[in-house]
Design an enzyme around this catalytic site. Structure first.
Site, PDB file in Angstrom:
ATOM      1  N   THR A  61     -28.478   2.459  43.167  1.00 47.50           N
ATOM      2  CA  THR A  61     -27.180   2.521  43.855  1.00 47.50           C
ATOM      3  C   THR A  61     -26.005   2.137  42.959  1.00 47.50           C
ATOM      4  O   THR A  61     -24.930   1.805  43.459  1.00 47.50           O
ATOM      5  CB  THR A  61     -27.183   1.605  45.097  1.00 47.50           C
ATOM      6  OG1 THR A  61     -27.460   0.252  44.690  1.00 47.50           O
ATOM      7  CG2 THR A  61     -28.218   2.053  46.117  1.00 47.50           C
ATOM      8  N   TRP A  62     -26.176   2.185  41.653  1.00 45.89           N
ATOM      9  CA  TRP A  62     -25.085   1.855  40.736  1.00 45.89           C
ATOM     10  C   TRP A  62     -23.899   2.773  40.981  1.00 45.89           C
ATOM     11  O   TRP A  62     -24.039   3.994  41.047  1.00 45.89           O
ATOM     12  CB  TRP A  62     -25.592   1.975  39.302  1.00 45.89           C
ATOM     13  CG  TRP A  62     -24.580   1.934  38.206  1.00 45.89           C
ATOM     14  CD1 TRP A  62     -24.356   2.884  37.263  1.00 45.89           C
ATOM     15  CD2 TRP A  62     -23.678   0.863  37.892  1.00 45.89           C
ATOM     16  NE1 TRP A  62     -23.379   2.492  36.386  1.00 45.89           N
ATOM     17  CE2 TRP A  62     -22.940   1.250  36.749  1.00 45.89           C
ATOM     18  CE3 TRP A  62     -23.430  -0.381  38.472  1.00 45.89           C
ATOM     19  CZ2 TRP A  62     -21.961   0.442  36.177  1.00 45.89           C
ATOM     20  CZ3 TRP A  62     -22.454  -1.188  37.907  1.00 45.89           C
ATOM     21  CH2 TRP A  62     -21.732  -0.778  36.775  1.00 45.89           C
ATOM     22  N   ASP A  79     -32.769  -0.107  45.270  1.00 44.02           N
ATOM     23  CA  ASP A  79     -32.339  -1.095  44.284  1.00 44.02           C
ATOM     24  C   ASP A  79     -30.820  -1.218  44.273  1.00 44.02           C
ATOM     25  O   ASP A  79     -30.101  -0.222  44.268  1.00 44.02           O
ATOM     26  CB  ASP A  79     -32.817  -0.682  42.885  1.00 44.02           C
ATOM     27  CG  ASP A  79     -32.314  -1.645  41.821  1.00 44.02           C
ATOM     28  OD1 ASP A  79     -32.922  -2.715  41.649  1.00 44.02           O
ATOM     29  OD2 ASP A  79     -31.293  -1.333  41.168  1.00 44.02           O
ATOM     30  N   TYR A 121     -22.781  -4.534  41.649  1.00 47.58           N
ATOM     31  CA  TYR A 121     -22.409  -3.155  41.923  1.00 47.58           C
ATOM     32  C   TYR A 121     -21.237  -3.103  42.899  1.00 47.58           C
ATOM     33  O   TYR A 121     -21.387  -3.331  44.101  1.00 47.58           O
ATOM     34  CB  TYR A 121     -23.592  -2.376  42.496  1.00 47.58           C
ATOM     35  CG  TYR A 121     -24.782  -2.234  41.571  1.00 47.58           C
ATOM     36  CD1 TYR A 121     -24.730  -2.674  40.250  1.00 47.58           C
ATOM     37  CD2 TYR A 121     -25.961  -1.662  42.009  1.00 47.58           C
ATOM     38  CE1 TYR A 121     -25.816  -2.547  39.404  1.00 47.58           C
ATOM     39  CE2 TYR A 121     -27.056  -1.512  41.169  1.00 47.58           C
ATOM     40  CZ  TYR A 121     -26.983  -1.963  39.874  1.00 47.58           C
ATOM     41  OH  TYR A 121     -28.071  -1.833  39.035  1.00 47.58           O
ATOM     42  N   GLN A 135     -37.117  -5.089  35.115  1.00 51.13           N
ATOM     43  CA  GLN A 135     -36.356  -3.844  35.251  1.00 51.13           C
ATOM     44  C   GLN A 135     -35.612  -3.589  33.947  1.00 51.13           C
ATOM     45  O   GLN A 135     -34.788  -4.396  33.527  1.00 51.13           O
ATOM     46  CB  GLN A 135     -35.371  -3.946  36.423  1.00 51.13           C
ATOM     47  CG  GLN A 135     -34.632  -2.648  36.685  1.00 51.13           C
ATOM     48  CD  GLN A 135     -33.663  -2.755  37.845  1.00 51.13           C
ATOM     49  OE1 GLN A 135     -32.458  -2.534  37.681  1.00 51.13           O
ATOM     50  NE2 GLN A 135     -34.166  -3.108  39.032  1.00 51.13           N
ATOM     51  N   TYR A 150     -34.643   1.770  34.964  1.00 54.58           N
ATOM     52  CA  TYR A 150     -33.341   2.241  35.437  1.00 54.58           C
ATOM     53  C   TYR A 150     -32.795   3.287  34.469  1.00 54.58           C
ATOM     54  O   TYR A 150     -33.214   3.368  33.318  1.00 54.58           O
ATOM     55  CB  TYR A 150     -32.366   1.086  35.668  1.00 54.58           C
ATOM     56  CG  TYR A 150     -31.801   0.367  34.460  1.00 54.58           C
ATOM     57  CD1 TYR A 150     -30.700   0.865  33.772  1.00 54.58           C
ATOM     58  CD2 TYR A 150     -32.324  -0.855  34.045  1.00 54.58           C
ATOM     59  CE1 TYR A 150     -30.145   0.191  32.700  1.00 54.58           C
ATOM     60  CE2 TYR A 150     -31.779  -1.546  32.964  1.00 54.58           C
ATOM     61  CZ  TYR A 150     -30.692  -1.026  32.297  1.00 54.58           C
ATOM     62  OH  TYR A 150     -30.149  -1.705  31.222  1.00 54.58           O
TER      63      TYR A 150
END
Length: 276
Positions: free
Chosen positions: A19-20, A48, A53, A162, A190
């Site tokens: 969801t960046w 995630d 963010y 991650q 990611y």
């Protein structure tokens, strides 16, 4: 879709949703919410996010989009390193829980390493786990030496690291990925398609034509080929979500994998873990 078993026994899909930069623009909000919901319907139930963010905007978006199906989700969020202390981590966690509209996180990560000693962060994470605020904890952007220090500091409860891993970021294959596999710690990748920048590479285009896919799908399938790996690409539209989901069903042949190895060779020598 493949699945990954975490230390502790929970089984999660190998393909989740990142969801960046989501939740930051009002004109995109409806499409982003629809995309998240579509992903969950397609089995991509690991979501995630991070307090970083959009200063929590992505967490709020998730709550609005998926609050009604919370029990179907495996929610992951991350704490700033400056919040990873005894005095601040509980407050950071509570703020994330409030924005997400939930009473617990399935997985809480240290976003990257800062000045707080790892032993203190482990203590704070374990306290949150004991309090029922989080079910599991892990880390992000920690290299092999950091992971060794983490375990030595009492961090054998870590269930994932991650990291940035894709066709053009293969450095972890030299030492970090083998170390994580040896210690039964799944990796979460990611930017598994380098934020879309791999879409024009000729080697990917050739293989895409062979398998009836897009170059981005081939790049994602390559990342997903590894056992014990969870990929978390972001998708802001339903079409992109469906493209990602279809990539999880692509099986690349040995010849195709060899072609990608030649086009995207791993480094010869160890290099520090890269970050975005």
């Amino acid at each position: 879709m493949k699945h990954v078993t975490l230390p502790g026994g929970d089984v999660v899909p190998s393909l989740g949703q990142g969801t960046w930069k989501m939740g930051e623009r009002a004109e995109r909000r409806a499409d982003e919410m629809t995309a998240l919901r579509a992903g969950v319907e397609l089995g991509m139930t690991l979501i995630d996010t991070a307090e970083m963010y959009g200063d929590g905007a992505a967490e709020t978006l998730i709550s609005e989009a998926l609050g009604s199906v919370r029990d179907q989700l495996f929610l992951v969020s991350k704490a700033y390193p400056q919040n990873a202390s005894r005095s601040r981590l509980a407050g950071a966690c509570e703020a994330s829980l409030k924005r997400l509209g939930t009473d617990r996180l399935d997985l809480y990560l240290l976003h990257w390493r800062g000045s707080v000693p790892l032993a203190e962060t482990v203590e704070a994470l374990e306290a949150l786990k004991s309090a029922g605020k989080i079910r599991y904890w892990g880390v992000s952007n920690l290299d092999t030496d950091d992971m060794e220090e983490l375990v030595a500091a009492g961090g054998d409860g870590c269930v994932t690291d991650q990291i940035l891993y894709n066709l053009v970021r293969r450095g972890p294959e030299l030492d970090l990925l083998p170390w994580l596999a040896e210690h039964n710690i799944p990796v979460m990748a990611y930017s598994p398609v380098e934020q879309g920048r791999l879409s024009t590479h000729p080697a990917l285009a050739t293989i895409a034509a062979e398998v009836g896919a897009t170059p981005v799908q081939v790049a994602l399938a390559w990342t997903l080929r590894r056992d014990g790996l969870i990929a978390i690409p972001k998708a802001s539209s339903v079409a992109h979500v469906r493209e990602n989901r279809a990539a999880a069903d692509i099986v690349l042949s040995d010849a195709q994998l060899a072609t990608l190895d030649a086009a995207f060779p791993r480094p010869r020598d160890r290099r520090p873990l890269e970050m975005l």
